[in-house]
Design a protein around this motif. Structure first.
Motif, mmCIF file in Angstrom:
data_model
loop_
_atom_site.group_PDB
_atom_site.id
_atom_site.type_symbol
_atom_site.label_atom_id
_atom_site.label_comp_id
_atom_site.label_asym_id
_atom_site.label_seq_id
_atom_site.Cartn_x
_atom_site.Cartn_y
_atom_site.Cartn_z
ATOM 1 N N ARG A 49 0.514 -6.616 2.426
ATOM 2 C CA ARG A 49 -0.799 -6.000 2.625
ATOM 3 C C ARG A 49 -0.956 -4.709 1.831
ATOM 4 N NH1 ARG A 49 -0.839 -6.937 9.191
ATOM 5 N NH2 ARG A 49 -1.677 -9.065 9.166
ATOM 6 N N THR A 50 0.154 -4.090 1.469
ATOM 7 C CA THR A 50 0.044 -2.872 0.656
ATOM 8 C C THR A 50 -0.280 -3.195 -0.795
ATOM 9 O OG1 THR A 50 2.404 -2.764 0.008
ATOM 10 C CG2 THR A 50 1.786 -1.762 2.115
ATOM 11 N N LEU A 51 0.024 -4.407 -1.240
ATOM 12 C CA LEU A 51 -0.082 -4.716 -2.666
ATOM 13 C C LEU A 51 -1.527 -4.840 -3.146
ATOM 14 C CD1 LEU A 51 2.874 -7.247 -3.048
ATOM 15 C CD2 LEU A 51 2.865 -4.769 -3.417
ATOM 16 N N ASN A 52 -2.451 -5.165 -2.236
ATOM 17 C CA ASN A 52 -3.862 -5.193 -2.655
ATOM 18 C C ASN A 52 -4.684 -4.147 -1.918
ATOM 19 O OD1 ASN A 52 -4.152 -6.319 -0.130
ATOM 20 N ND2 ASN A 52 -5.556 -7.938 -0.794
ATOM 21 N N GLY A 53 -3.996 -3.164 -1.314
ATOM 22 C CA GLY A 53 -4.689 -2.034 -0.717
ATOM 23 C C GLY A 53 -5.224 -2.224 0.681
ATOM 24 N N LEU A 54 -4.991 -3.399 1.300
ATOM 25 C CA LEU A 54 -5.409 -3.547 2.698
ATOM 26 C C LEU A 54 -4.750 -2.458 3.547
ATOM 27 C CD1 LEU A 54 -5.374 -7.419 3.201
ATOM 28 C CD2 LEU A 54 -7.360 -5.904 3.157
ATOM 29 N N ILE A 55 -3.519 -2.154 3.219
ATOM 30 C CA ILE A 55 -2.858 -0.939 3.699
ATOM 31 C C ILE A 55 -2.780 -0.012 2.485
ATOM 32 C CG2 ILE A 55 -0.664 0.053 4.499
ATOM 33 C CD1 ILE A 55 -0.132 -2.537 6.010
ATOM 34 N N MET A 63 1.069 5.827 6.345
ATOM 35 C CA MET A 63 1.798 5.327 5.181
ATOM 36 C C MET A 63 2.361 6.496 4.386
ATOM 37 S SD MET A 63 0.361 3.080 1.964
ATOM 38 C CE MET A 63 1.156 3.251 0.360
ATOM 39 N N GLU A 64 3.627 6.350 3.994
ATOM 40 C CA GLU A 64 4.273 7.327 3.125
ATOM 41 C C GLU A 64 4.910 6.570 1.967
ATOM 42 O OE1 GLU A 64 7.104 9.530 5.346
ATOM 43 O OE2 GLU A 64 5.672 10.189 6.871
ATOM 44 N N GLY A 65 5.082 7.246 0.842
ATOM 45 C CA GLY A 65 5.677 6.621 -0.324
ATOM 46 C C GLY A 65 4.632 6.214 -1.343
ATOM 47 N N GLU A 66 5.059 5.451 -2.340
ATOM 48 C CA GLU A 66 4.194 5.118 -3.477
ATOM 49 C C GLU A 66 4.237 3.626 -3.769
ATOM 50 O OE1 GLU A 66 3.729 7.479 -7.499
ATOM 51 O OE2 GLU A 66 5.415 6.094 -7.677
ATOM 52 N N VAL A 67 3.059 3.046 -4.003
ATOM 53 C CA VAL A 67 2.942 1.652 -4.427
ATOM 54 C C VAL A 67 2.013 1.608 -5.630
ATOM 55 C CG1 VAL A 67 2.256 -0.691 -3.803
ATOM 56 C CG2 VAL A 67 3.256 0.815 -2.064
ATOM 57 N N ILE A 74 -2.224 2.393 -5.386
ATOM 58 C CA ILE A 74 -3.108 1.725 -4.415
ATOM 59 C C ILE A 74 -3.879 2.716 -3.563
ATOM 60 C CG2 ILE A 74 -1.634 -0.329 -4.298
ATOM 61 C CD1 ILE A 74 -0.827 0.747 -1.451
ATOM 62 N N ARG A 75 -3.389 3.950 -3.438
ATOM 63 C CA ARG A 75 -4.133 4.959 -2.665
ATOM 64 C C ARG A 75 -5.421 5.376 -3.380
ATOM 65 N NH1 ARG A 75 -1.152 7.607 1.349
ATOM 66 N NH2 ARG A 75 1.114 7.334 1.293
ATOM 67 N N GLU A 76 -5.409 5.275 -4.701
ATOM 68 C CA GLU A 76 -6.502 5.835 -5.494
ATOM 69 C C GLU A 76 -7.579 4.812 -5.854
ATOM 70 O OE1 GLU A 76 -4.679 7.602 -8.869
ATOM 71 O OE2 GLU A 76 -3.438 8.986 -7.691
ATOM 72 N N TYR A 77 -7.337 3.538 -5.574
ATOM 73 C CA TYR A 77 -8.301 2.493 -5.948
ATOM 74 C C TYR A 77 -8.691 1.682 -4.716
ATOM 75 C CZ TYR A 77 -7.239 3.509 -10.824
ATOM 76 O OH TYR A 77 -7.098 4.131 -12.042
#
Length: 577
Positions: A49-55, A63-67, A74-77
């Motif tokens: 779920r983090t890979l497409n920004g759902l999370i 959430m902590e860290g960077e993807v 993913i935080r910026e888009y």
């Protein structure tokens, strides 16, 4: 730099007692085919779920860290931007389908991307054909079976041809031949389009031969990663609650008996090619007894409990889903109903407790025609666990869910408490006692639904796709429980596509296709009848594929499980020196 870069990723759902992800570090290169597996609830789905920004954009939590995906943080888009790079196919297809018809559902993503109409029609046609549902393009989505919905979810993402394809158990609802077809499509997309594939899957037998790398999650962390041969020959993999592909498991059994063949085989054909040079001069093997003889003995064969007589049924606007079906199940039998998606399997079992009523024909339970009985009356005797647990769960917490039917059936409080405790322990749910079932993983919700039915001890237990979302350890627990029910004389019916699970349980097999029963008999007869299996879109178990290729050496072609296979091969290979 990889196409997916994850650094020190932590995530906790709201009100959760512990984090779902605990420091994930991972790099995935462009064009890799990754098999992601691990016990139910270990964090696989959360990670995807983090890979497409759902999370973190849709799901609340910390959430902590960077993807980074294709270089995008993913935080910026927003999710719709990330979806142009990452296509995510959910575990439950109902969470992904919302248009009224199949064609419109596939068109939705392309329309949002501004694809021209001519190109859109071309992509829709290709995606529907690739997923095997081109003949259903005008079908209303609510009229589709679970497997057909899963194919539609796959088609809707394939049509957009994203750079990265993330699939959460994409074959769980599919018939075996349909699953093989999807894997071949994924392999083509990976090799010809350089599409990066990230696949969550518990049924590893088929997936192993396509994966470049296997990553195992455990308790929110990556516990192992490596090539399929490295991972599945490591004892730590089994200890982590991950199943071993049957071909590799058979090879490991032979090694322990001093029979070393060489390179770790990933497919039945690879194993056969290694076995053949050792088989020269082997004397024909002969069984000293018929392992299925006990299926034809015993008083239960003179005690019909479920009688389906000439039943036909149609949904509005759909041709016959059941077409003159007749079936007798005796008291104490263990029966597996298998067949292609849309064959009528789920429709048939929904008739047994009155959820559906036949347009033609009759159904009897213990000699009584059930046409005049209510669903509430029938439910006490016929317990049905639905294919999709979300259709069955509604209570605030797991204990309430399991207690609900017991209270309605009038059980005393002390009995209810004992039965709830028994059900929680049976399916390893004690730690979720006070949790909402809706925050649990798909496999965990399935176990809650199963527990809620088993708790009231119905005379007939009907389980629709009981292994969906279940890890190796849970499947083993379920298998032993089903065998225990068999020894206790309980009548059990399962609807399943899981041929490997069936091969180890050894029930009577009923095959269905086009609303009809096309084969019915002992597992060692039906599961090696390739013509009948093909008609029902069922593939033989992996071990059966091995022994069918060894029939020229006098070996029986109806060997289905690893233990029997190892016993036979160790005997004949000892003779060959």
């Amino acid at each position: 730099m990889g196409i997916i870069e994850v650094r020190d990723l932590h995530y906790s759902y709201p009100n959760a007692t512990s984090p779902a992800l605990k420091g994930i570090d991972l790099t995935i290169d462009k064009g890799e085919f990754i098999l992601l597996t691990g016990p139910s609830g270990c964090g696989k789905t959360t990670f995807c779920r983090t890979l497409n920004g759902l999370i973190p954009h849709f799901y609340n939590g910390e959430m902590e860290g960077e993807v980074k995906v294709s270089g995008l943080d993913i935080r910026e888009y927003p999710t719709y931007k990330l979806a142009q790079h990452v296509g995510l196919i959910f575990q439950n297809p109902d969470n992904q389908i919302f248009a009224l018809t199949v064609e419109k559902d596939v068109a939705f993503g392309l329309e949002n991307q501004g694809v021209p109409k001519d190109k859109m029609r071309e992509e829709i046609s290709w995606a529907l054909k690739t997923a095997g549902i081109d003949q259903l393009k005008d079908r209303a989505t609510h009229e589709m079976s679970g497997g057909q919905k899963q194919r539609l979810a796959i088609a809707s993402i394939l049509a957009m041809k994203p750079k990265i394809l993330v699939l959460d158990e994409p074959t769980s609802f599919l018939d075996p031949l349909g699953a093989e077809r999807i894997f071949k499509v994924l392999d083509t997309l990976n090799k010809e389009y350089e599409m990066t594939i990230l696949l969550i899957e518990h049924r590893v037998d088929l997936a192993t031969q396509y994966a470049d790398r296997v990553i195992i999650f455990s308790d929110g962390r990556i516990s192992q990663q490596g090539s399929p041969a490295e991972i599945f020959t490591n004892e730590a993999t089994r200890l982590a609650g991950v199943g071993i592909p049957r071909v590799i498991e058979l090879n490991e059994w032979l090694k322990r008996r001093g029979i070393v063949l060489g390179e770790t085989p990933l497919t039945p054909t690879m194993l056969v090619e290694q076995l053949k040079p050792r088989m020269k001069g082997v004397n024909p093997y002969r069984r000293t007894f018929d392992p299925d003889l006990d299926m034809y003995t015993g008083e239960q064969w003179n005690s019909p409990l479920v009688e389906v007589e000439g039943v036909s049924f149609s949904y509005p606007g759909v041709d016959k889903v059941l077409d003159d079906v007749s079936l007798t199940i005796h008291r104490g039998e263990f029966v597996a109903i298998m067949g292609e998606n849309g064959a009528g399997k789920t429709t048939l079992v929904k008739h047994l407790n009155g959820l559906l009523r036949p347009k033609k024909g009759h159904i009897k339970i213990d000699g009584t025609d059930i046409s005049g009985l209510s669903v509430a009356n029938l439910a006490r005797r016929v317990g049905l666990v639905f294919q999709n647990p979300d259709d069955q769960l509604f209570s605030e917490n797991v204990v309430e869910e399991i207690s609900f039917a017991l209270r309605n059936f009038g059980f005393e409080r002390e009995v209810i408490e004992k039965r709830v405790d028994w059900a929680l322990n049976l399916l390893d749910l004690e730690r979720y006692r006070n949790s909402s079932p809706f925050i649990l993983s798909g496999g965990e919700r399935k176990r809650v639904a199963l527990s809620s039915v088993l708790a009231w001890d119905p005379e007939i237990v009907v389980l629709d796709e009981p292994t969906i979302g279940q890890d190796y350890a849970q499947k083993e627990r379920l298998r032993h429980f089903l065998l225990q029910l068999r020894t206790q004389g309980k009548t059990t019916i399962i609807v399943t596509h899981d041929v490997e699970f069936v091969a180890e349980c050894k029930p009577r097999i009923v095959l269905m296709a086009d609303g009809k029963i096309t084969a019915d008999g002992p597992i060692k007869k039906v599961m090696v009848d390739n013509e009948a299996l093909a008609r029902a879109s069922v593939a033989p178990p992996e071990i059966a594929k091995v022994f069918q290729q060894l029939s020229d050496f006098g070996l029986p072609g109806n060997v289905l499980d690893v233990e029997e296979a190892a016993d036979i091969l160790s005997q004949v290979l000892e003779v060959s020196g």
